[in-house]
Motif scaffolding. Structure first.
Motif, PDB file in Angstrom:
ATOM      1  N   LEU A  36       5.439 -12.218   2.192  1.00 45.65           N
ATOM      2  CA  LEU A  36       5.264 -10.772   2.403  1.00 45.65           C
ATOM      3  C   LEU A  36       4.531 -10.127   1.236  1.00 45.65           C
ATOM      4  O   LEU A  36       3.673  -9.262   1.427  1.00 45.65           O
ATOM      5  CB  LEU A  36       6.623 -10.098   2.607  1.00 45.65           C
ATOM      6  CG  LEU A  36       7.322 -10.437   3.905  1.00 45.65           C
ATOM      7  CD1 LEU A  36       8.751  -9.921   3.902  1.00 45.65           C
ATOM      8  CD2 LEU A  36       6.558  -9.876   5.088  1.00 45.65           C
ATOM      9  N   GLN A  37       4.866 -10.532   0.040  1.00 49.36           N
ATOM     10  CA  GLN A  37       4.182  -9.971  -1.131  1.00 49.36           C
ATOM     11  C   GLN A  37       2.699 -10.360  -1.156  1.00 49.36           C
ATOM     12  O   GLN A  37       1.856  -9.568  -1.557  1.00 49.36           O
ATOM     13  CB  GLN A  37       4.861 -10.417  -2.419  1.00 49.36           C
ATOM     14  CG  GLN A  37       6.082  -9.600  -2.743  1.00 49.36           C
ATOM     15  CD  GLN A  37       5.775  -8.110  -2.765  1.00 49.36           C
ATOM     16  OE1 GLN A  37       6.157  -7.377  -1.868  1.00 49.36           O
ATOM     17  NE2 GLN A  37       5.083  -7.652  -3.764  1.00 49.36           N
ATOM     18  N   VAL A  40       1.102  -7.969   1.204  1.00 42.33           N
ATOM     19  CA  VAL A  40       0.992  -6.645   0.571  1.00 42.33           C
ATOM     20  C   VAL A  40      -0.188  -6.610  -0.393  1.00 42.33           C
ATOM     21  O   VAL A  40      -0.986  -5.675  -0.385  1.00 42.33           O
ATOM     22  CB  VAL A  40       2.305  -6.269  -0.158  1.00 42.33           C
ATOM     23  CG1 VAL A  40       2.128  -5.074  -1.064  1.00 42.33           C
ATOM     24  CG2 VAL A  40       3.410  -5.997   0.855  1.00 42.33           C
ATOM     25  N   ASP A  45      -1.928  -2.658  -0.491  1.00 44.41           N
ATOM     26  CA  ASP A  45      -0.924  -1.598  -0.377  1.00 44.41           C
ATOM     27  C   ASP A  45      -0.276  -1.437  -1.743  1.00 44.41           C
ATOM     28  O   ASP A  45       0.573  -2.216  -2.148  1.00 44.41           O
ATOM     29  CB  ASP A  45       0.135  -1.961   0.675  1.00 44.41           C
ATOM     30  CG  ASP A  45       1.137  -0.845   0.893  1.00 44.41           C
ATOM     31  OD1 ASP A  45       0.877   0.290   0.439  1.00 44.41           O
ATOM     32  OD2 ASP A  45       2.166  -1.106   1.517  1.00 44.41           O
ATOM     33  N   THR A  46      -0.676  -0.405  -2.450  1.00 40.71           N
ATOM     34  CA  THR A  46      -0.162  -0.180  -3.795  1.00 40.71           C
ATOM     35  C   THR A  46       1.166   0.556  -3.785  1.00 40.71           C
ATOM     36  O   THR A  46       1.852   0.616  -4.795  1.00 40.71           O
ATOM     37  CB  THR A  46      -1.168   0.627  -4.634  1.00 40.71           C
ATOM     38  OG1 THR A  46      -1.422   1.869  -3.964  1.00 40.71           O
ATOM     39  CG2 THR A  46      -2.457  -0.143  -4.815  1.00 40.71           C
ATOM     40  N   GLY A  47       1.545   1.129  -2.671  1.00 44.22           N
ATOM     41  CA  GLY A  47       2.800   1.860  -2.597  1.00 44.22           C
ATOM     42  C   GLY A  47       2.700   3.192  -3.310  1.00 44.22           C
ATOM     43  O   GLY A  47       1.617   3.696  -3.601  1.00 44.22           O
ATOM     44  N   GLU A  62       4.858  -8.187 -10.175  1.00 40.84           N
ATOM     45  CA  GLU A  62       5.048  -8.986  -8.954  1.00 40.84           C
ATOM     46  C   GLU A  62       6.289  -9.866  -9.022  1.00 40.84           C
ATOM     47  O   GLU A  62       7.002 -10.011  -8.031  1.00 40.84           O
ATOM     48  CB  GLU A  62       3.812  -9.841  -8.664  1.00 40.84           C
ATOM     49  CG  GLU A  62       2.577  -9.037  -8.301  1.00 40.84           C
ATOM     50  CD  GLU A  62       2.810  -8.090  -7.134  1.00 40.84           C
ATOM     51  OE1 GLU A  62       3.511  -8.458  -6.170  1.00 40.84           O
ATOM     52  OE2 GLU A  62       2.303  -6.962  -7.196  1.00 40.84           O
ATOM     53  N   ASN A 116       8.371  -5.385   6.697  1.00 39.07           N
ATOM     54  CA  ASN A 116       7.373  -5.222   5.639  1.00 39.07           C
ATOM     55  C   ASN A 116       5.954  -5.126   6.185  1.00 39.07           C
ATOM     56  O   ASN A 116       5.166  -4.307   5.712  1.00 39.07           O
ATOM     57  CB  ASN A 116       7.476  -6.367   4.634  1.00 39.07           C
ATOM     58  CG  ASN A 116       8.414  -6.029   3.511  1.00 39.07           C
ATOM     59  OD1 ASN A 116       9.445  -5.398   3.718  1.00 39.07           O
ATOM     60  ND2 ASN A 116       8.076  -6.442   2.318  1.00 39.07           N
ATOM     61  N   VAL A 120       3.335  -1.970   5.727  1.00 42.59           N
ATOM     62  CA  VAL A 120       1.983  -2.144   5.173  1.00 42.59           C
ATOM     63  C   VAL A 120       0.940  -1.558   6.121  1.00 42.59           C
ATOM     64  O   VAL A 120       0.032  -0.835   5.696  1.00 42.59           O
ATOM     65  CB  VAL A 120       1.691  -3.638   4.886  1.00 42.59           C
ATOM     66  CG1 VAL A 120       0.211  -3.863   4.593  1.00 42.59           C
ATOM     67  CG2 VAL A 120       2.539  -4.123   3.723  1.00 42.59           C
ATOM     68  N   HIS A 123       0.918   2.170   5.992  1.00 39.78           N
ATOM     69  CA  HIS A 123       0.337   2.706   4.755  1.00 39.78           C
ATOM     70  C   HIS A 123      -1.169   2.533   4.677  1.00 39.78           C
ATOM     71  O   HIS A 123      -1.860   3.366   4.097  1.00 39.78           O
ATOM     72  CB  HIS A 123       0.951   2.026   3.534  1.00 39.78           C
ATOM     73  CG  HIS A 123       2.311   2.514   3.204  1.00 39.78           C
ATOM     74  ND1 HIS A 123       3.075   1.935   2.230  1.00 39.78           N
ATOM     75  CD2 HIS A 123       3.080   3.510   3.708  1.00 39.78           C
ATOM     76  CE1 HIS A 123       4.234   2.553   2.146  1.00 39.78           C
ATOM     77  NE2 HIS A 123       4.262   3.501   3.047  1.00 39.78           N
ATOM     78  N   THR A 124      -1.685   1.427   5.214  1.00 39.99           N
ATOM     79  CA  THR A 124      -3.088   1.088   4.948  1.00 39.99           C
ATOM     80  C   THR A 124      -3.979   1.009   6.180  1.00 39.99           C
ATOM     81  O   THR A 124      -5.181   0.830   6.035  1.00 39.99           O
ATOM     82  CB  THR A 124      -3.175  -0.282   4.234  1.00 39.99           C
ATOM     83  OG1 THR A 124      -2.645  -1.292   5.087  1.00 39.99           O
ATOM     84  CG2 THR A 124      -2.440  -0.269   2.910  1.00 39.99           C
TER      85      THR A 124
END
Length: 188
Positions: A36-37, A40, A45-47, A62, A116, A120, A123-124
């Motif tokens: 998942l990371q 991301v 996706d910087t959040g 990370e 997740n 993402v 967001h993106t």
């Protein structure tokens, strides 16, 4: 559900060396979080912008983020497993917790993935991505709730409505704890 039953059988049948021929459920969950990371990072996706030094340390690194997410996603399996043991009248200890917890790790991994990835996309992904993300979020929530309802019904021999209510309660408890931990880390 087959993976859940497999996890229980490995712990019950070979308690001295479970999963000697396969991956252990907690490690499976951690590998899911790692994938998942990667998604991301790939989706850029910087959040949210973080102003708190502790939040910057955990969410800006990370490795620390992987540890945080692994712990966060382990809360649900822990809550479901401990709750089932308590309701079954069994003692809560390392030995009794292992089987249900391992089974729950297999069940939460697909939910974590769907949750997740949906966030993402929301967001993106622009308008289409947000719609896709929202639909994926709904599907993930419905799947996880249905799976947990079935697991509780099977594990505790409860009726479907009672199992559904308990699944919702445990999910809300895990979500609330995760939200509280995230809030504390981002605020203080």
């Amino acid at each position: 559900m087959a993976t859940s039953a497999y996890a229980r059988s490995q712990v019950d049948d070979t308690p001295e060396n479970p999963f000697s021929d396969s991956i252990s459920p907690p490690l499976f969950l951690m590998l899911t979080v790692m994938i998942l990371q990667i998604i991301v990072i790939a989706m850029h996706d910087t959040g949210a912008t973080l102003s708190n030094p502790l939040a910057q340390l955990i969410f800006g690194n990370e490795q620390y983020r992987l540890i945080y997410l692994s712990v966060a996603y382990c809360l649900w399996p822990l809550i479901y497993a401990a709750g089932a043991l308590r309701r079954a009248g069994k003692p809560l200890n390392r030995e009794t917790l292992r089987g249900p917890f391992f089974a729950q790790c297999f069940l939460v991994a697909p939910f974590a993935f769907g949750l997740n990835v949906s966030v993402v996309f929301m967001h993106t992904g622009g308008d289409i991505g947000a719609l896709f993300g929202f639909i994926l979020l709904l599907v993930s929530l419905i799947w996880y709730t249905a799976t947990q309802t079935f697991w509780i019904r099977t594990e505790l021999n409860y009726s479907t409505p009672r199992s559904f209510g308990l699944a919702l309660w445990y999910f809300a408890l895990g979500s609330g704890l995760n939200a509280l931990i995230s809030y504390v880390l981002r605020t203080f």
